[in-house]
Structure formats: C-alpha cells, structure tokens
Write a protein that holds these residues in place. Structure first.
Motif, PDB file in Angstrom:
ATOM      1  N   GLU A  85       0.786  -1.254  -0.013  1.00  0.00           N
ATOM      2  CA  GLU A  85      -0.127  -0.096   0.092  1.00  0.00           C
ATOM      3  C   GLU A  85       1.158   1.362   0.139  1.00  0.00           C
ATOM      4  O   GLU A  85       1.832   1.318   0.805  1.00  0.00           O
ATOM      5  CB  GLU A  85      -0.741   0.044   1.324  1.00  0.00           C
ATOM      6  N   ILE A  86       0.406   2.108  -0.924  1.00  0.00           N
ATOM      7  CA  ILE A  86       1.254   3.385  -1.137  1.00  0.00           C
ATOM      8  C   ILE A  86       0.541   4.584  -0.354  1.00  0.00           C
ATOM      9  O   ILE A  86      -0.137   4.778  -0.535  1.00  0.00           O
ATOM     10  CB  ILE A  86       1.376   3.630  -2.469  1.00  0.00           C
ATOM     11  N   GLY A  87       1.106   4.989   0.884  1.00  0.00           N
ATOM     12  CA  GLY A  87       0.536   5.921   1.771  1.00  0.00           C
ATOM     13  C   GLY A  87      -0.453   5.567   2.738  1.00  0.00           C
ATOM     14  O   GLY A  87      -1.670   5.731   2.438  1.00  0.00           O
ATOM     15  N   GLY A  88      -0.162   5.002   3.580  1.00  0.00           N
ATOM     16  CA  GLY A  88      -1.373   4.273   4.334  1.00  0.00           C
ATOM     17  C   GLY A  88      -2.118   5.409   5.103  1.00  0.00           C
ATOM     18  O   GLY A  88      -3.332   4.853   5.431  1.00  0.00           O
ATOM     19  N   GLY A  89      -1.581   6.630   5.612  1.00  0.00           N
ATOM     20  CA  GLY A  89      -2.508   7.521   6.218  1.00  0.00           C
ATOM     21  C   GLY A  89      -2.744   7.319   7.769  1.00  0.00           C
ATOM     22  O   GLY A  89      -1.829   6.672   8.527  1.00  0.00           O
TER      23      GLY A  89
END
Ligand code: SAM
Length: 293
Positions: free
Chosen positions: A52-56
C-alpha cells in the motif's frame, strides 16, 4: 446488517486526538468513507500480497488487511506511521514501513512473497507520474495495481484517440498495462476535501511485451517525439526532434506510414497504440538508426 460507520475511526478524530494536522506537502487528503475504502480493496486479488502506498490513518489499510494475505504499508510521515503501528499492532500480516514510495525497493518485497501481488493506494497526487513509472517498470512481478488518482489524470490514462486528453501518457500506460476506470470519488469523500475530484483506476501489467526490445526502444522515442508537437504532422514532429540526415529520415518515415496504411499528413492524436506499434516495427525494418528519431 446495516453498515455502522461509528465502528470506523474518522481520520479527523484520529489526527485531532494526537494534535496532528493534515500535511499538504505530503498530499494528505484522507478517505472519510470506509465503504469507499472497501470498494477499492475489493479490486485487489483476494489472498494477495499488497504493497500500500501512503497508509495515512489506515482507512484503506484495514479492508486491504482483511482481503489480502499480507500488506506492506508504506508511509513517509513518521507521525502517521506511529498511528498505523498502533492501529495494526495486533495484525502480524500488516507491516508498517516508514519509507518513501518513490525510492522503495518493490521488486525485493514482491519477490519475497510467493503470492499474487498488488500495489494499491490513494496516491499523494503530487507524485502520481513518478509513482506510476515505478509501478509500470515492475512488469510481470506485479499482477495488478489499484490506484486513486486525480480525475483529469484518469481521463488522460484512459483517453481515446482524437480527444484532447489523449497523449503520450495514454500510449505509454496502455503499452505497459491494460487499464480500466473502476469508479469516481467526489472531493467530499476526503478530509480535508481536495480541490479536485478523483477516480480509481485498475492496471493489469501486460505479462508479455507487445514489441521486441529493439523495437520497443524506438517506439518509446517515436511516441515522445510524435506528441512533442501535437499540432504538427507526425512526420514533422519526428523531424523536429531529430539530429540525423533529414531528407533520408523523411523518406523513411513516409515509407513506413505508407506501409502501415496511414496518411502522410497524419497527426499523433489520430494514432492508436496498435498504429504506433506497427509504425515502430516498420521503422525498425527500415533500419532507422535509433539516434535518428
Ligand atoms: N491511504 C490513506 C487514505 O486513503 O486515507 C491516505 C491517503 S493520502 C492521499 C496520501 C498518503 O501518502 C498520506 O498519508 C501521505 O503522508 C503519504 N505519502 C505522501 N508522499 C509519500 C511518499 N513519497 N511515500 C510514502 N507515502 C507518502
């Protein structure tokens, strides 16, 4: 059973509890509706290994973790990594990694999991193109990518010839992958709401290249040159970007256009991916020196 949103932490509350604020410089617009996150997660293969790119704050990570065998969650913001680690502490299948998605070693990660593989993310829009290049270069190591991008960007990726959105990005992305738009998400679906609307795209990298390596190199140059001057004819665009012997090159491109059944005055915007591939094959057959285009 009815969907109960109160079971899902809102990004706004999660940030407020830690006195954090969305950081513009990291493109932080968090998904607020878990149902949208679930729809995105449904597009990755069940049982896959997902990067996942950029889990936040983890709105998308949660349904991905439920669907996938394992998730590597990349997040550049250290404060958010702490949020993610706390949230997914009890889930050994989720690894939170404080990494820059632009420099991450995807190939090693994917090779270490002998599973179907996917990249997924609500992308930070300021780095969409370099991220897409990183994704596309993975080739057959990757089974699919599901990414949220700016709506206009999605339109460029999926544009048809003879439209304003059709360009080198469209041709390159479709050369390396099959693309489909899954659904749109309005600005109201994010905290804070961005100025633009968004779309979810699914890419399936082509397992086999459409062209041989020598032809592919020429195809990439041809497409770049052809769209470098959208208003010129293809022949003039190619000549404008070349340093070789002009008369000879003009003749070669003219012959290749004839052999492909294309008009001598055709512009790049008219040519489909197949047209560009056939033209590149004809040019290679005529032994155009690659430096010539
Ligand atoms: N997935 C979360 C969601 O949907 O709510 C967050 C999406 S937000 C649009 C983009 C996320 O990517 C942010 O958490 C941001 O900090 C992170 N990010 C930005 N640039 C990054 C980079 N170069 N590498 C990894 N993560 C990055």
């Amino acid at each position: 059973m009815a969907f109960d949103q109160s079971h899902y932490p809102s990004p706004k509350n999660v940030l407020a509890a830690r006195r954090l604020h969305p950081r513009k410089r990291f493109g932080q617009n968090f998904l607020t509706d878990p149902r949208v996150a679930m729809r995105i997660a449904q597009l990755v293969p069940a049982g896959a290994h997902v990067i996942e790119i950029g889990g936040g704050t983890g709105t998308l990570t949660a349904p991905l973790a439920a669907r996938a065998a394992s998730v590597t969650c990349l997040e550049i913001d250290r404060d958010l990594c702490a949020v993610l680690r706390e949230r997914f502490d009890a889930m050994p299948a989720v690894t939170v990694d404080n990494q820059d998605a632009l420099t991450y070693d995807y190939a090693t990660d994917l090779r270490s999991h002998r599973l179907p593989s996917a990249v997924c993310g609500n992308l930070p829009y300021y780095i969409t193109t370099p991220l897409l290049e990183r994704i596309l270069e993975l080739g057959d190591l990757l089974d699919c990518a599901v990414i949220m991008v700016q709506r206009e960007y999605a339109q460029r990726l999926t544009a048809k010839p003879m439209t304003a959105d059709y360009g080198s990005l469209t041709v390159f992305a479709n050369y390396f992958s099959e693309l489909e738009k899954a659904f749109d998400v309005g600005a109201a679906g994010f905290y804070p709401p961005p100025l633009v609307a968004s779309s979810v795209i699914r890419l399936t990298p082509r397992k086999q290249r459409l062209l041989m390596p020598e032809t592919e190199a020429l195809f990439l140059k041809l497409v770049r040159a052809a769209f470098g001057h959208r208003r010129k004819t293809l022949i003039n665009s190619v000549l404008a970007g070349s340093r070789g012997e002009m008369a000879e090159l003009r003749k070669t491109v003219q012959d290749a256009l004839s052999a492909t059944g294309l008009s001598q005055t055709v512009r790049a915007e008219r040519l489909s991916l197949t047209d560009f591939c056939r033209l590149a094959e004809e040019l290679v057959r005529r032994r155009v020196a690659q430096g010539g285009i």
